[in-house]
Design a protein around this motif. Structure first.
Motif: not given
Length: 132
Positions: A20-28, A30-42, A104-110
């Motif tokens: 998810l973090v590498t392929t999705v931003p690449s396809l779009l 995008s400059s970057s990506g991050a993955l946050f997972l829900q643990e104990r309501n955080k 979370a996906i960063g801004p698109r390039t250009k």
């Protein structure tokens, strides 16, 4: 990107997160990506791509943002932050969604923005990835 149910058994949660973090931003383009997972309501940062973890942690998941994410709404963010788009990873339960994480996906390039088609596709991706 389509996550076919027959492929889910071959991906570990770590593999899925990395994909998810590498392929999705690449396809779009995008400059970057991050993955946050829900643990104990955080939301806990679990993976980053082309962004330093300290920069990813700068994003604040406000109460307003959390409510939108919990309703399974993709959020287009204003310019200037580390991310341009938040994609909720959800599991549907009747008419309620359980938030299991956020891509979370960063801004698109250009300087390009995200289209309505991107929002629609990312919303579907969030539902499929959440189930996976």
């Amino acid at each position: 990107m389509e996550l076919k149910p027959e492929m889910w058994t071959y991906l570990t949660p770590t593999d899925l997160g990395h994909t998810l973090v590498t392929t999705v931003p690449s396809l779009l383009q995008s400059s970057s990506g991050a993955l946050f997972l829900q643990e104990r309501n955080k939301l806990i940062l679990t993976e980053v791509h082309n962004i330093h973890p300290s920069d990813a942690y700068k994003f604040q998941f406000t109460e307003e943002v959390m409510k939108k994410l919990e309703s399974a709404s993709v959020i287009n963010l204003p310019d200037g932050g580390p991310f341009a788009m938040l994609v909720p990873l959800t599991v549907a339960r009747l008419k309620v969604y359980d938030l299991v994480g956020v891509l979370a996906i960063g801004p698109r390039t250009k300087g390009r923005g995200y289209s309505r088609d991107h929002l629609t596709d990312l919303s579907a991706l969030g539902r499929n990835a959440g189930i996976a």
